[in-house]
Structures are given as structure tokens and as C-alpha cells.
Design a protein around this motif. Structure first.
Motif, PDB file in Angstrom:
ATOM      1  N   LYS A 101       0.832  -1.207   0.000  1.00 37.33           N
ATOM      2  CA  LYS A 101       0.000   0.000   0.000  1.00 37.33           C
ATOM      3  C   LYS A 101       0.867   1.257   0.000  1.00 37.33           C
ATOM      4  N   ILE A 102       1.949   1.241   0.787  1.00 35.69           N
ATOM      5  CA  ILE A 102       2.845   2.401   0.839  1.00 35.69           C
ATOM      6  C   ILE A 102       3.505   2.636  -0.513  1.00 35.69           C
ATOM      7  N   VAL A 103       3.960   1.561  -1.157  1.00 34.32           N
ATOM      8  CA  VAL A 103       4.606   1.698  -2.471  1.00 34.32           C
ATOM      9  C   VAL A 103       3.602   2.195  -3.508  1.00 34.32           C
ATOM     10  N   ALA A 104       2.370   1.676  -3.463  1.00 31.11           N
ATOM     11  CA  ALA A 104       1.343   2.139  -4.409  1.00 31.11           C
ATOM     12  C   ALA A 104       1.084   3.641  -4.241  1.00 31.11           C
ATOM     13  N   LEU A 105       1.037   4.114  -2.993  1.00 26.31           N
ATOM     14  CA  LEU A 105       0.866   5.543  -2.747  1.00 26.31           C
ATOM     15  C   LEU A 105       2.078   6.334  -3.225  1.00 26.31           C
ATOM     16  N   ALA A 106       3.269   5.807  -2.950  1.00 30.22           N
ATOM     17  CA  ALA A 106       4.496   6.509  -3.365  1.00 30.22           C
ATOM     18  C   ALA A 106       4.530   6.696  -4.878  1.00 30.22           C
ATOM     19  N   ARG A 107       4.066   5.709  -5.614  1.00 24.20           N
ATOM     20  CA  ARG A 107       4.085   5.799  -7.077  1.00 24.20           C
ATOM     21  C   ARG A 107       2.906   6.600  -7.619  1.00 24.20           C
ATOM     22  N   GLY A 108       1.738   6.493  -6.972  1.00 19.93           N
ATOM     23  CA  GLY A 108       0.534   7.099  -7.538  1.00 19.93           C
ATOM     24  C   GLY A 108       0.316   8.554  -7.183  1.00 19.93           C
ATOM     25  N   LEU A 109       0.765   8.965  -5.995  1.00 21.58           N
ATOM     26  CA  LEU A 109       0.489  10.331  -5.556  1.00 21.58           C
ATOM     27  C   LEU A 109       1.174  11.379  -6.426  1.00 21.58           C
ATOM     28  N   LYS A 110       2.222  10.976  -7.161  1.00 18.03           N
ATOM     29  CA  LYS A 110       2.901  11.926  -8.044  1.00 18.03           C
ATOM     30  C   LYS A 110       1.946  12.480  -9.097  1.00 18.03           C
ATOM     31  N   ASP A 111       0.970  11.664  -9.507  1.00 17.78           N
ATOM     32  CA  ASP A 111       0.047  12.076 -10.563  1.00 17.78           C
ATOM     33  C   ASP A 111      -1.196  12.782 -10.030  1.00 17.78           C
ATOM     34  N   PHE A 112      -1.359  12.805  -8.711  1.00 17.87           N
ATOM     35  CA  PHE A 112      -2.547  13.422  -8.114  1.00 17.87           C
ATOM     36  C   PHE A 112      -2.119  14.299  -6.937  1.00 17.87           C
ATOM     37  N   PRO A 113      -1.611  15.495  -7.232  1.00 17.03           N
ATOM     38  CA  PRO A 113      -1.086  16.366  -6.167  1.00 17.03           C
ATOM     39  C   PRO A 113      -2.139  16.774  -5.152  1.00 17.03           C
ATOM     40  N   ASP A 114      -3.435  16.784  -5.527  1.00 14.67           N
ATOM     41  CA  ASP A 114      -4.458  17.151  -4.557  1.00 14.67           C
ATOM     42  C   ASP A 114      -4.570  16.111  -3.443  1.00 14.67           C
ATOM     43  N   ILE A 115      -4.457  14.831  -3.805  1.00 21.10           N
ATOM     44  CA  ILE A 115      -4.461  13.787  -2.778  1.00 21.10           C
ATOM     45  C   ILE A 115      -3.171  13.865  -1.965  1.00 21.10           C
ATOM     46  N   ALA A 116      -2.041  14.087  -2.658  1.00 22.97           N
ATOM     47  CA  ALA A 116      -0.746  14.172  -1.975  1.00 22.97           C
ATOM     48  C   ALA A 116      -0.716  15.300  -0.956  1.00 22.97           C
ATOM     49  N   ASP A 117      -1.303  16.442  -1.292  1.00 22.14           N
ATOM     50  CA  ASP A 117      -1.315  17.582  -0.364  1.00 22.14           C
ATOM     51  C   ASP A 117      -2.068  17.232   0.915  1.00 22.14           C
ATOM     52  N   ALA A 118      -3.194  16.535   0.763  1.00 26.53           N
ATOM     53  CA  ALA A 118      -3.975  16.169   1.947  1.00 26.53           C
ATOM     54  C   ALA A 118      -3.196  15.206   2.837  1.00 26.53           C
ATOM     55  N   VAL A 119      -2.434  14.315   2.233  1.00 26.42           N
ATOM     56  CA  VAL A 119      -1.628  13.370   3.011  1.00 26.42           C
ATOM     57  C   VAL A 119      -0.459  14.090   3.680  1.00 26.42           C
ATOM     58  N   ASN A 120       0.233  14.932   2.915  1.00 28.35           N
ATOM     59  CA  ASN A 120       1.436  15.597   3.424  1.00 28.35           C
ATOM     60  C   ASN A 120       1.140  16.584   4.554  1.00 28.35           C
ATOM     61  N   THR A 121      -0.060  17.132   4.595  1.00 24.95           N
ATOM     62  CA  THR A 121      -0.422  18.058   5.673  1.00 24.95           C
ATOM     63  C   THR A 121      -1.040  17.332   6.867  1.00 24.95           C
ATOM     64  N   GLY A 122      -1.203  16.044   6.757  1.00 22.68           N
ATOM     65  CA  GLY A 122      -1.686  15.249   7.872  1.00 22.68           C
ATOM     66  C   GLY A 122      -3.169  15.338   8.139  1.00 22.68           C
ATOM     67  N   VAL A 123      -3.958  15.773   7.129  1.00 19.37           N
ATOM     68  CA  VAL A 123      -5.404  15.898   7.347  1.00 19.37           C
ATOM     69  C   VAL A 123      -6.176  14.700   6.784  1.00 19.37           C
ATOM     70  N   MET A 124      -5.474  13.783   6.109  1.00 24.81           N
ATOM     71  CA  MET A 124      -6.119  12.594   5.558  1.00 24.81           C
ATOM     72  C   MET A 124      -5.292  11.372   5.916  1.00 24.81           C
ATOM     73  N   SER A 125      -5.956  10.297   6.312  1.00 26.31           N
ATOM     74  CA  SER A 125      -5.237   9.077   6.661  1.00 26.31           C
ATOM     75  C   SER A 125      -4.695   8.398   5.408  1.00 26.31           C
ATOM     76  N   VAL A 126      -3.678   7.588   5.600  1.00 29.93           N
ATOM     77  CA  VAL A 126      -3.085   6.849   4.493  1.00 29.93           C
ATOM     78  C   VAL A 126      -4.094   5.868   3.895  1.00 29.93           C
ATOM     79  N   ASP A 127      -4.904   5.255   4.734  1.00 30.84           N
ATOM     80  CA  ASP A 127      -5.895   4.299   4.231  1.00 30.84           C
ATOM     81  C   ASP A 127      -6.914   4.982   3.325  1.00 30.84           C
ATOM     82  N   HIS A 128      -7.396   6.165   3.730  1.00 29.47           N
ATOM     83  CA  HIS A 128      -8.348   6.883   2.891  1.00 29.47           C
ATOM     84  C   HIS A 128      -7.680   7.365   1.607  1.00 29.47           C
TER      85      HIS A 128
END
Length: 500
Positions: free
Chosen positions: A69-96
Motif C-alpha cells: 500500500k505504501i509503495v502504491a501511494l508513493a508511485r501514484g500520488l505523483k500524478d494526483f497532487p491534490d491527494i498528496a497535499d492532503a496526506v502531506n499536511t496530515g489531514v487525511m489518513s493513508v488508508d483513505h
């Protein structure tokens, strides 16, 4: 200095717990960013695995599913910066984030791009903050797929079929499936005649629950499938259940079974399977899988103390520095002269096992004596004689290719891909010649090791090395780029808690 937890007030306890939880979210985001960089920068040779997921699993406490799951996020978040921003600011869980990313990467077929962007933004908003609920996200994604997905009705859409099978910590298998209507009909039709209540001969009601009857029926179907000849080939042979036991344990089980049969002739049901097993293979005599000749218990006891010679290393390589060598001359093989430490190691082997447990199933692992006895009664056995270290013996071969019997013996010794931290199923592995056949290396047990395709290539095209130690098991030596001291590592099946 930070106050001890017991000194905190109720308000401070609540505030600290919330703050730590937020920091954990930020650290999760940091780990995803680090794994993304590892994925693009670090060579597969240095990782020792096809990707970061295997490395994470072998070097951290992460489970394979969490690492993937971590690797899938590491590879996929590059293409979706809006999801990445929510993760990087700590307002969204990794599972969501993983749930939304999966939707974003595989949207419904008929949902236009503008609709995808709107839906993704709405999901990010719904997944932000403590009020976020996974059930709401899943419901929204399901509605979108039902509305904009395949033109087929959901009940007929085979693209949505899934079957999950997970081995639990207590050695059981948990399954979860989602099938289209036709596949579901096939399954229920096959189960139906086998799930009817079966009263006892005296009319006693069948006390099994419907779920228990379905589970028993599935096991019955699997028995029939594995007993048929119309099966595909995997790993060079047709799928079948393997049971790995030492000859000593097999003899003990047979003796206990004979004793139990003398005391109570009714302890095994007189059904068709047990009658067939009795008629075809009541003795389950152990044989030398080289010659096919019977092996007697007294000879097996001698074999249990036999060590396979190590022809895969030069004399200089097989000196006192080798794992398991007796460096102190006290004959205990521990190299430290400390009988107490040797006893501790023996206690650890007794507790955690070392490949010589009474029963071992390649997919599911350890098996109790009673169930081993049951399988020994019901199955046609191919006995693989093991020494005291759990290594098969008497298996020298001069042909280039590995025979079916040798492969069974390799599976009994290595269990899985032997590369440390890998553990891919034995049916997905290949037999690797430690000293290449073209260089005079024999196709013998002390020159073979099971490796998955990736690690087979890695051993051939990198500075990783493997040798058979004095314990007759594979040991792997990492390149200096991975470990400057090049300390040998035990094979995957042998790794575990150890006393230094």
C-alpha cells in the motif's frame, strides 16, 4: 524534560495523544516520500528485491499488504497532487488516500474527465478530518461505478470479481470473495448437494451450522479436484498437498497410530476415503527417493546424524568463519565454547522450530502431530529423509536438470524462495545451481537452492553470493554496497529469533 505520562492532567493527556496522532500522520507522509525516492533512485541490486515493498517487509515490521500500500501511494500520488497535499499536511489518513487513489487510477469507464475531477475533490473533502468515515467513501465509489461503469449490470460484471485469501497469525486461512452471478451460481450449485444436513446413523441431528457445512463442502470439492488427473502444471508437476516430516516422526506417528488402533478400532470413520487409503497404502513405508528401496528405522536414525558434504565451496571458504562451524574445538558447533549459550540456542530451536517440526505444509506452515497423523493415514506418502538440521539427504544427481524428487526435497528444506526476506511460494521458484553446471557444478542438494525468478536473476547478475553452510542449509552473502562487512544471512525459512 517531558513529564511522565502519569503526571499529566486529563486535558494534557488528551492533547498529547491528539498531537502524537497528528505527528504519526506526518511521519507516514514522510515515509511515503522516502519510498518514492527509493523507488526511483536505489538499484534493485542494492535493495535485493524487485521493488521497495519486498525491502520494506524484510527490514521493518510492516506486513506485505501494508508495504504494498505504501509503495502504491508513493508511485501514484505523483500524478494526483491534490491527494498528496492532503496526506502531506496530515489531514487525511493513508488508508483513505489509498482508497481515493485507487478510484482515481481506475475510474469508471464512462465517467468523463470533468466528472472524475469533481468526484475526486468531493472524496478528498469527505476524507478530511476526524469526521471522515471509510464507509461513506466506499459507498460513493460503489455508486459511481454502478452508474458510470461497465454497461453490464453489476451482477454480470466479471471485471469486479475478487477473491482474497489471507493466512492468519494462528495459522488459519480467511477468505473473502465477490463474484458475478454466473460464477456465484456455479459455486452454490457445486456446494448445494454437499451442504445438506447429514444426520448420524442413529438419527441424531446434524449439529453443524450452515457456515460449517459450507466449509466442509468446499474441502470435499478440493479433495476431489486434487485427486483428479485433469489439473494444470505448476512448478513442473500437478498441484497436490505436500506434508514434510522426518522419518523419525513418521515412524513415531505410525507407532502411535497402531497403538491407538489396537485400543480403539472405531477412532477412524469407516468412510470411502479411509477404506481407499487403507487398501492402497496402509503401511506408508518410507523409501530412499534416490533408489526407491525401503528405509528401515534403524538406518534412518543413522541418517539423522548424517551431514551432506559441502562441495559448493573451496576449502578456504569452508573454514572456521563459516556459519555453524566449531571455532572453539569443543565440538558443539557454536564457536564460543559457552555451553550455556548453546543450550539457549537449543531452547530457541525447540520453541520456534527449525524446519524439523513434526509436520510442515508449504503454503500454511506448521502442523500438529494429530493432523500429521491424519494426513499420514489418508495420503500416499513420498518420504523425504531429513537430517537433524532439517536438510534432505541421499539426493546426489549427475543430470543437469532437477528431478521431481529432488525438487520435493528442495521444497522440504527451503520451503519457499530461500532469499532472505522473500518467501515467495515454492511453486513460484526455480532450482539455482550455486556452482554453475557449465563450471562443473553438480545437480546435488548441496549445490542447489530454491529462488524465485527475480532472485534467480539477481544471483546471476550481481555480487550477491550463496553457499551451503555446515548446517546443510543455504546462506546468502550480500555485496559490500549492501553490507560493508558482508555478513552471511540465513535463508528466509530459517531466519527468526536467535541467541547470539
Amino acid at each position: 524534560m517531558t513529564a511522565a505520562i502519569w503526571q499529566l492532567s486529563d486535558s494534557e493527556l488528551l492533547a498529547d495523544a491528539a498531537a502524537v496522532s497528528h505527528q504519526i500522520q506526518l511521519l507516514e507522509a514522510r515515509r511515503i516520500a522516502l519510498v518514492a525516492e527509493i523507488d526511483t533512485r536505489v538499484s534493485r541490486e542494492k535493495l535485493g528485491f524487485p521493488g521497495p515493498a519486498g525491502w520494506l517487509t524484510s527490514t521493518t515490521l510492516l506486513s506485505p499488504s501494508k508495504a504494498n500500500k505504501i509503495v502504491a501511494l508513493a508511485r501514484g500520488l505523483k500524478d494526483f497532487p491534490d491527494i498528496a497535499d492532503a496526506v502531506n499536511t496530515g489531514v487525511m489518513s493513508v488508508d483513505h488516500a489509498a482508497l481515493i487513489l485507487t478510484f482515481a487510477e481506475t475510474p469508471p469507464k464512462n465517467l468523463p474527465q470533468a466528472g472524475q475531477d469533481i468526484a475526486r475533490k468531493a472524496m478528498i473533502d469527505a476524507a478530511t478530518g476526524p469526521e471522515a468515515r471509510t464507509s461513506r467513501l466506499r459507498a460513493a465509489i460503489t455508486r459511481l461505478h454502478d452508474t458510470y461503469g461497465s454497461k453490464k449490470p453489476p451482477a454480470e460484471d466479471t471485471d469486479r470479481n475478487e477473491l482474497f485469501a489471507s493466512k492468519t497469525l494462528n495459522g488459519r486461512l480467511v477468505m473473502k470473495g465477490d463474484f458475478d452471478a454466473v460464477t456465484g451460481e456455479k459455486l452454490l450449485t457445486a456446494l448445494s448437494p454437499l451442504t445438506e444436513p447429514q444426520p448420524a446413523a442413529d438419527g441424531t441431528h446434524d449439529e453443524r451450522s450452515p457456515a460449517k457445512r459450507r466449509a466442509d463442502a468446499l474441502g470435499h470439492i478440493l479433495d476431489h479436484y486434487l485427486a483428479s488427473s485433469d489439473r494444470p502444471i505448476e512448478g513442473g508437476e500437478r498441484p497436490h498437498v505436500n506434508l514434510h516430516i522426518t522419518l523419525r516422526d513418521l515412524t513415531d506417528l505410525r507407532d502411535s497410530a497402531d497403538s491407538a488402533d489396537d485400543d480403539d478400532d472405531d477412532d477412524i470413520a469407516d468412510d470411502e476415503n479411509s477404506r481407499t487409503a487403507t487398501e492402497t497404502d496402509t503401511s506408508a513405508d518410507a523409501v530412499d527417493i534416490n533408489t526407491g528401496d525401503p528405509i528401515h528405522p534403524d538406518e534412518a536414525n543413522e541418517a539423522d546424524g548424517h551431514s551432506v558434504s559441502d562441495s559448493s565451496r573451496t576449502p578456504a571458504e569452508s573454514d572456521a568463519s563459516e556459519p555453524g562451524a566449531d571455532n572453539d574445538g569443543d565440538g558443539d558447533g557454536d564457536g564460543d565454547g559457552d555451553g550455556g549459550a548453546a543450550a539457549d540456542r537449543g531452547a530457541y530451536r525447540d520453541l520456534f522450530g527449525d524446519g524439523t517440526t513434526v509436520g510442515w505444509l508449504p503454503w500454511m506452515g506448521p502442523l500438529s502431530r494429530n493432523t500429521s497423523r491424519q494426513l499420514a493415514c489418508d495420503c500416499v506418502l513420498t518420504a523425504i529423509v531429513m537430517d537433524e538440521n532439517g536438510s534432505p539427504i541421499n539426493l546426489a544427481r549427475t543430470a543437469r536438470t532437477v528431478t521431481a524428487k529432488q525438487r520435493k526435497a528442495l521444497i522440504a528444506r527451503d520451503h519457499t524462495c530461500a532469499f532472505p526476506g522473500c518467501g515467495k511460494p515454492a511453486s513460484w521458484t526455480e532450482a539455482h545451481h550455486i556452482r554453475h553446471w557449465a563450471d562443473g557444478g553438480p545437480t546435488d542438494m548441496n549445490n542447489l537452492v530454491l529462488l524465485c525468478r527475480f532472485h534467480h536473476r539477481l544471483l546471476h547478475h550481481s555480487d550477491w553470493e550463496v553457499f551451503i553452510g555446515t548446517d546443510n542449509h543455504p546462506w546468502f552473502v550480500p555485496p559490500a554496497t549492501v553490507d560493508p562487512y558482508r555478513q552471511p544471512r540465513q535463508s528466509h525459512a530459517r531466519a527468526g529469533p536467535h541467541i547470539a
